[in-house]
Design a protein around this motif. Structure first.
Motif, mmCIF file in Angstrom:
data_model
loop_
_atom_site.group_PDB
_atom_site.id
_atom_site.type_symbol
_atom_site.label_atom_id
_atom_site.label_comp_id
_atom_site.label_asym_id
_atom_site.label_seq_id
_atom_site.Cartn_x
_atom_site.Cartn_y
_atom_site.Cartn_z
ATOM 1 N N ARG A 21 -68.920 2.605 -18.028
ATOM 2 C CA ARG A 21 -70.354 2.611 -17.796
ATOM 3 C C ARG A 21 -70.809 1.209 -17.372
ATOM 4 N N VAL A 22 -71.603 1.137 -16.318
ATOM 5 C CA VAL A 22 -72.186 -0.141 -15.897
ATOM 6 C C VAL A 22 -73.535 -0.264 -16.603
ATOM 7 N N PRO A 23 -73.703 -1.217 -17.495
ATOM 8 C CA PRO A 23 -74.942 -1.328 -18.277
ATOM 9 C C PRO A 23 -76.142 -1.683 -17.402
ATOM 10 N N PRO A 24 -77.349 -1.367 -17.860
ATOM 11 C CA PRO A 24 -78.567 -1.592 -17.060
ATOM 12 C C PRO A 24 -78.792 -3.040 -16.659
ATOM 13 N N TYR A 25 -78.318 -3.989 -17.463
ATOM 14 C CA TYR A 25 -78.581 -5.389 -17.135
ATOM 15 C C TYR A 25 -77.726 -5.902 -15.977
ATOM 16 N N GLN A 26 -76.711 -5.124 -15.574
ATOM 17 C CA GLN A 26 -75.880 -5.539 -14.456
ATOM 18 C C GLN A 26 -76.579 -5.232 -13.130
ATOM 19 N N ARG A 27 -76.278 -6.036 -12.117
ATOM 20 C CA ARG A 27 -76.819 -5.745 -10.793
ATOM 21 C C ARG A 27 -76.172 -4.466 -10.255
ATOM 22 N N GLY A 28 -76.824 -3.854 -9.289
ATOM 23 C CA GLY A 28 -76.273 -2.643 -8.706
ATOM 24 C C GLY A 28 -75.105 -2.935 -7.773
ATOM 25 N N TYR A 29 -74.523 -1.876 -7.263
ATOM 26 C CA TYR A 29 -73.408 -2.036 -6.333
ATOM 27 C C TYR A 29 -73.909 -2.735 -5.071
ATOM 28 N N SER A 30 -73.261 -3.844 -4.720
ATOM 29 C CA SER A 30 -73.783 -4.657 -3.622
ATOM 30 C C SER A 30 -72.725 -5.087 -2.617
ATOM 31 N N TRP A 31 -71.516 -4.595 -2.753
ATOM 32 C CA TRP A 31 -70.488 -4.981 -1.793
ATOM 33 C C TRP A 31 -70.838 -4.467 -0.400
ATOM 34 N N THR A 32 -70.601 -5.301 0.580
ATOM 35 C CA THR A 32 -70.838 -4.936 1.973
ATOM 36 C C THR A 32 -69.506 -4.566 2.628
ATOM 37 N N LYS A 33 -69.565 -4.265 3.914
ATOM 38 C CA LYS A 33 -68.338 -3.916 4.632
ATOM 39 C C LYS A 33 -67.314 -5.043 4.578
ATOM 40 N N LYS A 34 -67.798 -6.275 4.579
ATOM 41 C CA LYS A 34 -66.874 -7.411 4.578
ATOM 42 C C LYS A 34 -66.029 -7.430 3.311
ATOM 43 N N GLN A 35 -66.661 -7.304 2.142
ATOM 44 C CA GLN A 35 -65.894 -7.317 0.900
ATOM 45 C C GLN A 35 -64.941 -6.123 0.816
ATOM 46 N N ARG A 36 -65.424 -4.958 1.249
ATOM 47 C CA ARG A 36 -64.557 -3.779 1.212
ATOM 48 C C ARG A 36 -63.384 -3.943 2.175
ATOM 49 N N ARG A 37 -63.673 -4.497 3.355
ATOM 50 C CA ARG A 37 -62.603 -4.716 4.333
ATOM 51 C C ARG A 37 -61.550 -5.666 3.794
ATOM 52 N N ASP A 38 -61.986 -6.708 3.108
ATOM 53 C CA ASP A 38 -61.031 -7.657 2.530
ATOM 54 C C ASP A 38 -60.127 -6.967 1.509
#
Length: 208
Positions: A21-38
């Motif tokens: 579970r990702v707790p509420p205080y964490q930021r949301g999913y924010s990876w872009t194509k660049k991070q996924r591509r890496d």
């Protein structure tokens, strides 16, 4: 195998018998194509280097001392994801994509083979009985990921809870209100979200 010691684990070892579970205080999913591509390039390099192991960085988890049952004999320990949620979420999405690819390949070949069995193994990891989801993200992407893991499709407009989800679903940010899937926790943040929406509309006016 408890995850209470700093050790090296395979992805399969991490995912077995657990719910994240990702707790509420964490930021949301924010990876872009660049991070996924890496990340994907790192995985592709394993084949070139003829290796079957790759260090995927650190995953920090908080044992909530709670367990969920799927209605049968299986029990799953619940962990909050403190650090590493971007990578973990991406890997979970990748597993679902692999499952879908295996099923589609089987449908085209019109024959039952190991692909179907492997797809079913992956599906059992991602969604347990009683719709227990392996990874539940926080408010920014929860409905989208839940829908994708269960049905192989992202959530529609009626499940959108954020500005980005509304836009992806083809909706109008002005329609976001308490009737669009907000939980009690999220309702307390409603005023802040409306302010962000209004600011976004000012900074990104629609073209005539």
């Amino acid at each position: 195998m408890p995850l209470n010691q700093p050790m090296l684990y395979t992805l399969n070892e991490v995912l077995q018998g657990r719910l994240f579970r990702v707790p509420p205080y964490q930021r949301g999913y924010s990876w872009t194509k660049k991070q996924r591509r890496d990340l994907f390039e790192d995985l592709r390099s394993l084949k070139k280097l003829k290796r079957d192991e790759h260090f995927m960085a650190t995953l920090v988890l908080l044992d909530k001392r709670k367990r969920e049952t799927d209605g049968g004999t299986d029990h799953f320990q619940i962990y909050d994801v403190v650090d590493g949620q971007q990578r973990l979420t991406t890997l979970v999405i990748l597993l679902k994509s692999i499952e879908k690819m295996l099923r589609e390949s089987h449908a085209k070949n019109l024959r039952k083979d190991n692909q179907t069995k492997e797809a079913e193994k992956i599906a059992a990891i991602l969604v347990k009985e009683k719709n227990l989801i392996l990874l539940q993200t926080n408010r920014d992407a929860r409905n989208t990921l839940d829908a994708y893991l269960q049905y192989g499709e992202v959530g529609g407009l009626e499940n959108a809870t954020t500005l980005s989800q509304l836009r992806e679903a083809g909706g109008d940010p002005g329609q976001l209100d308490e009737g669009y899937g907000l939980t009690p926790q999220e309702k307390s943040e409603w005023d802040e979200l409306r302010t962000r929406i209004a600011k976004y509309e000012i900074d990104h006016p629609k073209k005539p």
